[in-house]
Design a protein around this motif. Structure first.
Motif, mmCIF file in Angstrom:
data_model
loop_
_atom_site.group_PDB
_atom_site.id
_atom_site.type_symbol
_atom_site.label_atom_id
_atom_site.label_comp_id
_atom_site.label_asym_id
_atom_site.label_seq_id
_atom_site.Cartn_x
_atom_site.Cartn_y
_atom_site.Cartn_z
ATOM 1 N N UNK A 127 0.931 -1.047 -0.065
ATOM 2 C CA UNK A 127 -0.020 -0.026 -0.124
ATOM 3 C C UNK A 127 0.950 1.324 0.149
ATOM 4 N N UNK A 128 0.634 2.194 -0.888
ATOM 5 C CA UNK A 128 1.440 3.541 -0.853
ATOM 6 C C UNK A 128 1.030 4.280 0.338
ATOM 7 N N UNK A 129 1.903 5.115 1.022
ATOM 8 C CA UNK A 129 1.691 5.756 2.048
ATOM 9 C C UNK A 129 0.332 6.842 1.832
ATOM 10 N N UNK A 130 -0.279 7.336 2.939
ATOM 11 C CA UNK A 130 -1.347 7.999 2.924
ATOM 12 C C UNK A 130 -0.669 9.457 2.908
ATOM 13 N N UNK A 131 -1.177 10.529 2.284
ATOM 14 C CA UNK A 131 -0.765 11.990 2.388
ATOM 15 C C UNK A 131 -1.959 12.778 2.746
ATOM 16 N N UNK A 132 -1.657 13.810 3.366
ATOM 17 C CA UNK A 132 -2.686 14.831 3.754
ATOM 18 C C UNK A 132 -3.238 15.643 2.445
ATOM 19 N N UNK A 133 -4.658 15.895 2.471
ATOM 20 C CA UNK A 133 -5.611 15.737 3.600
ATOM 21 C C UNK A 133 -5.879 14.092 3.605
ATOM 22 N N UNK A 134 -6.544 13.609 4.635
ATOM 23 C CA UNK A 134 -7.041 12.209 4.922
ATOM 24 C C UNK A 134 -7.916 12.239 5.590
ATOM 25 N N UNK A 135 -8.962 11.443 5.161
ATOM 26 C CA UNK A 135 -10.361 11.248 6.046
ATOM 27 C C UNK A 135 -9.987 10.331 7.190
ATOM 28 N N UNK A 136 -10.543 10.902 8.071
ATOM 29 C CA UNK A 136 -10.212 10.350 9.522
ATOM 30 C C UNK A 136 -10.392 8.913 9.562
ATOM 31 N N UNK A 137 -11.499 8.288 8.911
ATOM 32 C CA UNK A 137 -12.077 6.972 9.162
ATOM 33 C C UNK A 137 -10.627 6.081 8.106
ATOM 34 N N UNK A 138 -10.209 6.704 6.945
ATOM 35 C CA UNK A 138 -9.070 6.197 6.396
ATOM 36 C C UNK A 138 -7.684 6.210 7.291
ATOM 37 N N UNK B 41 -6.580 14.827 11.268
ATOM 38 C CA UNK B 41 -6.942 14.507 10.028
ATOM 39 C C UNK B 41 -8.188 15.447 9.788
ATOM 40 N N UNK B 42 -8.886 15.917 10.538
ATOM 41 C CA UNK B 42 -10.211 17.127 10.272
ATOM 42 C C UNK B 42 -9.456 18.353 10.154
ATOM 43 N N UNK B 43 -8.380 18.841 10.605
ATOM 44 C CA UNK B 43 -7.702 19.914 10.382
ATOM 45 C C UNK B 43 -6.883 20.049 9.219
ATOM 46 N N UNK B 44 -6.774 18.976 8.123
ATOM 47 C CA UNK B 44 -6.261 18.963 7.051
ATOM 48 C C UNK B 44 -4.712 18.176 7.299
ATOM 49 N N UNK B 45 -4.411 18.069 8.295
ATOM 50 C CA UNK B 45 -2.723 17.373 8.492
ATOM 51 C C UNK B 45 -2.775 15.901 8.274
ATOM 52 N N UNK B 46 -1.633 15.411 8.085
ATOM 53 C CA UNK B 46 -1.605 14.046 8.084
ATOM 54 C C UNK B 46 -1.326 13.760 9.719
ATOM 55 N N UNK B 47 -2.045 12.895 10.265
ATOM 56 C CA UNK B 47 -1.890 12.653 11.789
ATOM 57 C C UNK B 47 -0.414 12.152 12.253
#
Length: 349
Positions: A5-16, A79-85
Motif C-alpha cells: 500500500x502506498x503511504x497516505x498523504x494529507x488531507x486524509x479522511x479520519x476513517x482512512x 485529520x479533520x484539520x487537514x494535517x497528516x496525523x
C-alpha cells in the motif's frame, strides 16, 4: 496483482487514517489491545454525523464520544484539520515498507489467498473489512476459511452458521461483481481418522477447502501419517494447511512439529492435486525449508497463504513469498498466482 500500500498523504479522511494505523499495527503483529482501539474508533465514526464530528473536534470534546480515546481523538482532530496525523506519519515511516527483503517479484505475481479468517470464527474483523483491505492490496480473489465446528475455542462454524455465512459471501460477490471474488471456503479440521469436520453436503457447497490438523498434534507418526494421507486424498480437500503444526516464535510460545512420513503425505498431495500450503505467519513458518524442498521435488502444487486473522495480516504473504522464491518454487506451481477461473476449475472435485 498484490502490492504494498502506498503511504497516505494529507488531507486524509479520519476513517482512512484510523484504518491505515490499524493495518500497519496488524501487519507488524502489535498487541490486540492497541489495534482494537483504532478498529473500534472506525466503527464509532461510521455512526457519527460529519457535522457533529467537526463541531466536537473544534470544541475539543471528541473523547466524550463512546469508543473514542486520547490517541484516536488526536488522530481524528489532526485529520479533520487537514494535517497528516503524526502517529500515522510515524508508523508509515517506521513500518510502512516491505516486511522482508526478497520475494518481491513473486509477491507482485500473487492474485489471491486460500486461508484467512473473519470475526465469524477467531478473526478480529468482519468479512467486509477483510474484503475491503484485500481489494486495496490488489487481490483479485480470496477464500474465506473460517474454522469448522470441532474447534470450539476458535468459535468454529456449525452447519447453520456456515449456511448464513455463505449468504453473506453471495452478497459480497453481487456488490463487487467484475472487480473481486470472495470464494466460499473453510479451514476444516482433520479429525483423528482423517475424516473432515464438516458434513459432505456443506463441503460440496464450497469453492475451496483448506484442511488442517489442530488437535492431537503429538500423535504417533504412523497414525498421523494415515490421518493426513486420508485427508489430502479426499476429493473435497484442496489445500493442506500448516502441515507440521509447529510454532517457532510469538506470544503463544514454541511448539515442535508433528511427526509423520512427509514423503508419503506429499506423494498423496501430488497424486490428488492437493496444494501444500506455505503458511506465511512468522510464528509458523510452516512447512520448514527442508519439507518445502521435499514437496517441490515430489511435484506438489503450493499455496502461499497469509492465514490472516486481521486485515493487516493479509500482507504477511510477503514472508511466504521470500521463502518460496529463495527455495525455488516455480510461480506456475503456486495456485495463489492463478486467476480465479483457473482456481475454481482446479478446486472442483
Amino acid at each position: 496483482m498484490v502490492a504494498l500500500l502506498p503511504p497516505l498523504e494529507a488531507p486524509v479522511d479520519p476513517v482512512d487514517a484510523l484504518r491505515r494505523i490499524a493495518f500497519l499495527l496488524e501487519r507488524t503483529r502489535a498487541g490486540t489491545y492497541r489495534v482494537e482501539a483504532f478498529r473500534n474508533a472506525v466503527k464509532t465514526l461510521r455512526t457519527v454525523d460529519a457535522d457533529e464530528l467537526a463541531e466536537r473536534a473544534e470544541a475539543g470534546t471528541l473523547q466524550e464520544i463512546p469508543g473514542i480515546g486520547k490517541s484516536t481523538s488526536g488522530v481524528i482532530a489532526e485529520a479533520l484539520s487537514g494535517e497528516l496525523p503524526g502517529y500515522l506519519e510515524s508508523l508509515q515511516d517506521k513500518v510502512g515498507g516491505p516486511l522482508v527483503e526478497g520475494g518481491e517479484e513473486l509477491y507482485a505475481m500473487l492474485r489471491g489467498d486460500c486461508h484467512l479468517h473473519s470475526d465469524w470464527s477467531d478473526g478480529g474483523s468482519p468479512i467486509d473489512e477483510m474484503v475491503l483491505t484485500g481489494v486495496e492490496l490488489g487481490h483479485e480473489w480470496m477464500v474465506l476459511t473460517d474454522h469448522s465446528p470441532q474447534l470450539r475455542v476458535a468459535n468454529g462454524l456449525t452447519v447453520e452458521r456456515l449456511k448464513q455465512q455463505l449468504k453473506i459471501v453471495d452478497g459480497v460477490n453481487r456488490s463487487l461483481a467484475g472487480h473481486f471474488t470472495l470464494l466460499k471456503g473453510i479451514e476444516v479440521d482433520i479429525l483423528d481418522d482423517g475424516s473432515l469436520d464438516q458434513t459432505d453436503e456443506m463441503l460440496g457447497r464450497l469453492d475451496l477447502v483448506t484442511a488442517s490438523v489442530h488437535s492431537k498434534l503429538r500423535m504417533n507418526a504412523d497414525p498421523m501419517t494415515r490421518r493426513m494421507v486420508a485427508a489430502v486424498s479426499n476429493p473435497r480437500v484442496n489445500v493442506l494447511g500448516h502441515c507440521t503444526g509447529r510454532l517457532v516464535e510469538g506470544s503463544r510460545g514454541t511448539r515442535p512439529q508433528s511427526e509423520f512420513d512427509a514423503r508419503a503425505v506429499f506423494e498423496a498431495c501430488a497424486e490428488h492435486g492437493t496444494a501444500v500450503e506455505v503458511n506465511s505467519r512468522p510464528e509458523r513458518c510452516d512447512p520448514p525449508d527442508e519439507l518445502v524442498t521435499l514437496a517441490l521435488d515430489i511435484g506438489c502444487l503450493f499455496s502461499i497463504d497469509s492465514d490472516a486473522h486481521a486485515p493487516g495480516q493479509l500482507d504477511m504473504k510477503a514472508y511466504g513469498c521470500e521463502r518460496a522464491e529463495r527455495l525455488g518454487i516455480p510461480p506456475e506451481r503456486i495456485v495463489t498466482t492463478w486467476d480465479v477461473d483457473r482456481v475454481r476449475e482446479w478446486a472442483a472435485p
